[in-house]
Scaffold this motif. Structure first.
Motif, PDB file in Angstrom:
ATOM      1  N   PRO A  13      21.106  -6.303   2.533  1.00 37.32           N
ATOM      2  CA  PRO A  13      19.860  -7.075   2.524  1.00 37.32           C
ATOM      3  C   PRO A  13      19.839  -8.134   3.631  1.00 37.32           C
ATOM      4  O   PRO A  13      18.813  -8.748   3.871  1.00 37.32           O
ATOM      5  CB  PRO A  13      19.880  -7.755   1.145  1.00 37.32           C
ATOM      6  CG  PRO A  13      21.329  -7.860   0.788  1.00 37.32           C
ATOM      7  CD  PRO A  13      22.033  -6.709   1.455  1.00 37.32           C
ATOM      8  N   TYR A  14      20.962  -8.358   4.292  1.00 40.33           N
ATOM      9  CA  TYR A  14      21.062  -9.508   5.194  1.00 40.33           C
ATOM     10  C   TYR A  14      20.933  -9.183   6.684  1.00 40.33           C
ATOM     11  O   TYR A  14      20.478 -10.010   7.451  1.00 40.33           O
ATOM     12  CB  TYR A  14      22.416 -10.212   4.998  1.00 40.33           C
ATOM     13  CG  TYR A  14      22.670 -10.679   3.592  1.00 40.33           C
ATOM     14  CD1 TYR A  14      21.761 -11.511   2.942  1.00 40.33           C
ATOM     15  CD2 TYR A  14      23.832 -10.306   2.912  1.00 40.33           C
ATOM     16  CE1 TYR A  14      22.006 -11.947   1.654  1.00 40.33           C
ATOM     17  CE2 TYR A  14      24.085 -10.745   1.631  1.00 40.33           C
ATOM     18  CZ  TYR A  14      23.175 -11.561   0.999  1.00 40.33           C
ATOM     19  OH  TYR A  14      23.428 -11.994  -0.268  1.00 40.33           O
ATOM     20  N   TYR A  15      21.406  -8.024   7.082  1.00 41.48           N
ATOM     21  CA  TYR A  15      21.511  -7.761   8.521  1.00 41.48           C
ATOM     22  C   TYR A  15      20.373  -6.861   9.009  1.00 41.48           C
ATOM     23  O   TYR A  15      20.034  -5.874   8.344  1.00 41.48           O
ATOM     24  CB  TYR A  15      22.852  -7.093   8.841  1.00 41.48           C
ATOM     25  CG  TYR A  15      24.041  -7.985   8.571  1.00 41.48           C
ATOM     26  CD1 TYR A  15      24.551  -8.812   9.571  1.00 41.48           C
ATOM     27  CD2 TYR A  15      24.653  -7.998   7.314  1.00 41.48           C
ATOM     28  CE1 TYR A  15      25.650  -9.633   9.318  1.00 41.48           C
ATOM     29  CE2 TYR A  15      25.744  -8.818   7.058  1.00 41.48           C
ATOM     30  CZ  TYR A  15      26.244  -9.624   8.062  1.00 41.48           C
ATOM     31  OH  TYR A  15      27.323 -10.429   7.815  1.00 41.48           O
ATOM     32  N   SER A  16      19.818  -7.198  10.186  1.00 43.10           N
ATOM     33  CA  SER A  16      18.715  -6.429  10.767  1.00 43.10           C
ATOM     34  C   SER A  16      19.243  -5.538  11.893  1.00 43.10           C
ATOM     35  O   SER A  16      20.425  -5.612  12.250  1.00 43.10           O
ATOM     36  CB  SER A  16      17.691  -7.396  11.346  1.00 43.10           C
ATOM     37  OG  SER A  16      18.299  -8.081  12.440  1.00 43.10           O
ATOM     38  N   GLU A  17      18.345  -4.755  12.475  1.00 42.38           N
ATOM     39  CA  GLU A  17      18.685  -3.920  13.633  1.00 42.38           C
ATOM     40  C   GLU A  17      19.194  -4.799  14.784  1.00 42.38           C
ATOM     41  O   GLU A  17      20.061  -4.414  15.549  1.00 42.38           O
ATOM     42  CB  GLU A  17      17.454  -3.144  14.105  1.00 42.38           C
ATOM     43  CG  GLU A  17      17.426  -1.710  13.604  1.00 42.38           C
ATOM     44  CD  GLU A  17      18.761  -0.992  13.780  1.00 42.38           C
ATOM     45  OE1 GLU A  17      19.213  -0.850  14.924  1.00 42.38           O
ATOM     46  OE2 GLU A  17      19.378  -0.590  12.763  1.00 42.38           O
ATOM     47  N   ASN A  18      18.598  -6.007  14.889  1.00 48.22           N
ATOM     48  CA  ASN A  18      19.008  -6.906  15.959  1.00 48.22           C
ATOM     49  C   ASN A  18      20.464  -7.358  15.780  1.00 48.22           C
ATOM     50  O   ASN A  18      21.227  -7.433  16.750  1.00 48.22           O
ATOM     51  CB  ASN A  18      18.065  -8.114  16.019  1.00 48.22           C
ATOM     52  CG  ASN A  18      18.392  -8.985  17.207  1.00 48.22           C
ATOM     53  OD1 ASN A  18      19.061 -10.005  17.080  1.00 48.22           O
ATOM     54  ND2 ASN A  18      17.961  -8.568  18.396  1.00 48.22           N
ATOM     55  N   GLN A  67      33.997 -11.193   1.263  1.00 54.71           N
ATOM     56  CA  GLN A  67      32.874 -10.869   2.149  1.00 54.71           C
ATOM     57  C   GLN A  67      31.528 -11.125   1.462  1.00 54.71           C
ATOM     58  O   GLN A  67      30.617 -11.710   2.044  1.00 54.71           O
ATOM     59  CB  GLN A  67      32.965  -9.389   2.575  1.00 54.71           C
ATOM     60  CG  GLN A  67      31.851  -8.930   3.492  1.00 54.71           C
ATOM     61  CD  GLN A  67      32.230  -9.035   4.960  1.00 54.71           C
ATOM     62  OE1 GLN A  67      33.395  -8.802   5.308  1.00 54.71           O
ATOM     63  NE2 GLN A  67      31.300  -9.385   5.817  1.00 54.71           N
ATOM     64  N   ASN A  68      31.420 -10.686   0.232  1.00 60.80           N
ATOM     65  CA  ASN A  68      30.133 -10.802  -0.452  1.00 60.80           C
ATOM     66  C   ASN A  68      29.761 -12.261  -0.727  1.00 60.80           C
ATOM     67  O   ASN A  68      28.606 -12.652  -0.548  1.00 60.80           O
ATOM     68  CB  ASN A  68      30.147  -9.965  -1.732  1.00 60.80           C
ATOM     69  CG  ASN A  68      29.904  -8.508  -1.388  1.00 60.80           C
ATOM     70  OD1 ASN A  68      28.770  -8.104  -1.180  1.00 60.80           O
ATOM     71  ND2 ASN A  68      30.952  -7.728  -1.254  1.00 60.80           N
TER      72      ASN A  68
END
Ligand code: HEM
Length: 516
Positions: free
Chosen positions: A116-121, A416-417
């Protein structure tokens, strides 16, 4: 046709099976070890053994050496060809690539999983950062860990060119107008997940000492200048340091007082337009090569932070620690050093809030680098226990080893979580909200992560056995992590103190009417 592309049949290979004429096969590649045998670090006789000479030695080789041995130019040239009809299966690592070992990457980088946190960018950014660290930083890291010298100016210049030095300080006004990683991310879009990627990628290719040696002093010592320095000081010092021309260290702890900041004894006495600073500082990361010191001082009205430039009266000497001197850990003495009053950071007597506001980010950063190091330990342990044969079977056939792997994996995933949840909160909150709401949770997180790290170091040492006790060879990462994971439990706030801070912060927020 180059000699390496020549193909040999097993019948022909088998004839080269004795002292004075010995070939072996490793992963379908044929090596002529005739001349090398006498120089072999493991001795010549192991190569003349009946089960090795003229035969497939793949399994025995990988039980004793890391793959990187075969990639070193002096050994790669021993290859004379390949086995007819066979191709190599164990590939050399490609800069920038992701690990395919389960849990070798965080979930967001594992194929087929979501986040839920990381985008393509973030992903694009991570690819570029990993490639940079694999090609530019990794070789330098190996050299500096061994020789103890500081990171070369050439590498510092490359870090400055991509603005990685500036990005390690997190989102903020210091990024304005800069081209980040060739323009992959705009300064206003750069967030704490981007920053966390840099800490993780740095830690993946570096020993604990190199993580610190790679300008960690600046990362923790420049924010007070950014946030509390005069515009003139900001202009000069921020430009000099973020361009890699000058170095900076945070000088707070003393032999007299560490976590107890209020017990510091370095004093600054006012003399007209100057402070006269006298005192000592200990454990100062990057201190041996720093040009500036963000220094905690006792002043008449309390505790004050002052930026001191290296000059007359400032001396530094290296402290020998359990990790490599690439970190530049120093004992610093200030002997009646004259410092302009304009170098005061924040208000006179209000230094405690300057220092405290800095701690959250520093502790969060240590969490990020520690998790990446623990993940590498998990990956190394999974690889080793699969390739190591004992009693005729891989180590993984032992339930006790699988149980160790289970707890190591669970720990790193838990770390990590929690870390990602806190990072998400940092992205949503203003600086003052972070100070109010996250100081406690970050303290608890750091305590949890550094404890997990030391437990994982212990488990991995058991998995690797004697190999985890040698600085080179199969267990070299485990040895280094086992020796240095304690640094995470001390630097940026001692583990127990931080756990206590977390609970005290929670107690302050307990509702007055809370009852069972
Ligand atoms: C291309 C072939 C080989 C090369 C370049 C090579 C190179 C090396 C090197 C550099 C080391 C030092 C330890 C390290 O850096 O990991 C070493 C150790 C050793 N090698 Fe080899 N080796 C080769 C083949 C073999 C083979 C076929 C055997 C078969 C038994 C063998 C047995 C050993 C042993 C027993 C050690 C000592 C391991 C230890 O101290 O843990 N090597 N070798």
């Amino acid at each position: 046709m180059t000699s390496k592309s020549k193909q040999y049949s097993w019948e022909e290979i088998a004839q080269h099976n004795k002292e004075g004429d010995v070939w072996v096969v490793i992963d379908a590649k044929v090596y002529d070890l005739t001349k090398f045998a006498n120089m072999h670090p493991g001795g010549p006789n192991v190569i003349y053994a009946e089960s090795v000479a003229g035969k497939d030695a793949t399994q025995v080789f990988f039980g004793l050496h890391r793959h990187e041995v075969l990639l070193r130019p002096q050994y790669a040239r021993l290859q004379i060809g390949t086995v007819q009809g066979e191709t190599e299966r164990i590939k050399a690592p490609v800069p920038g690539e992701l690990s395919k070992v389960p849990y070798g990457e965080p979930t967001w980088l594992s194929q087929g999983y979501y986040s839920p946190y990381y985008s393509e960018n973030h992903r694009k950014f991570q690819t570029a950062v990993r490639e940079f660290f694999d090609t530019v930083v990794k070789p330098e890291s190996v050299r500096c860990e061994e020789n103890g010298k500081r990171i070369s100016q050439e590498v510092v210049d490359k870090l400055a060119e991509t603005n990685l030095i500036a990005m390690r300080l997190g989102p903020g006004k210091h990024l304005k107008g800069r081209t980040l990683m060739g323009g992959i991310v705009k300064p206003e879009e750069f967030d704490y997940f981007h920053e966390g990627i840099i800490h993780a990628e740095l830690s993946r290719v570096s020993s604990r000492a190199v993580v610190d040696g790679l300008l960690a002093g600046l990362v923790i010592g420049l924010p007070p200048v950014l946030n509390y320095g005069s515009p003139e000081l900001y202009e000069k010092v921020v430009n000099e340091t973020l361009s890699g021309k000058k170095f900076l260290a945070l000088a707070i702890s003393e032999a007299f007082a560490g976590s107890d900041v209020s017990g510091l004894q370095t004093t600054a006495v006012r003399d007209g337009d100057h402070w006269i600073v006298t005192g000592t500082k200990k454990w100062i990361t990057n201190g041996t090569f720093a040009d500036y010191f963000t220094t905690g001082c006792k002043t008449e009205t309390g505790f004050t932070v002052i930026l001191i430039e290296r000059g007359p009266g400032v001396e530094t000497k290296p402290i020998k620690t359990a990790y490599s001197s690439v970190a530049g850990t120093a004992y610093v003495t200030f002997d009646k050093v004259r410092v302009p009053i304009s170098n005061t950071l924040g208000k006179v007597g209000a230094g405690m809030s300057v220092i405290l506001s800095n701690f959250n980010h520093e502790r969060w950063m240590v969490c990020g680098t520690s998790i990446a190091a623990q993940r590498l330990v998990v990956e190394e342990s999974l690889k080793w226990s699969t390739q190591r044969i004992v009693f005729g079977k891989p180590l993984t056939s032992q339930p006790v080893i699988r149980a160790k792997l289970a707890t190591m994996i669970s720990r790193v995933e838990a770390c990590q979580n929690w870390y990602e949840t806190i990072t998400y909160q940092m992205n949503q909150m203003s600086y003052s909200q972070q100070s109010d709401k996250l100081a406690g949770p970050i303290g608890l997180l750091k305590q949890f992560i550094s404890r997990a790290g030391r437990e994982t170091a212990e488990d991995a040492t058991q998995v690797f056995g004697g190999r985890a006790l040698t600085v080179t060879g199969m267990g070299k990462f485990i040895e280094n992590y086992h020796r240095t994971s304690g640094f995470d439990a001390i630097l940026a706030g001692a583990e127990d103190v931080l756990g206590d801070l977390g609970v005290r912060q929670a107690l302050k927020k307990m509702p007055r009417d809370a009852r069972l």
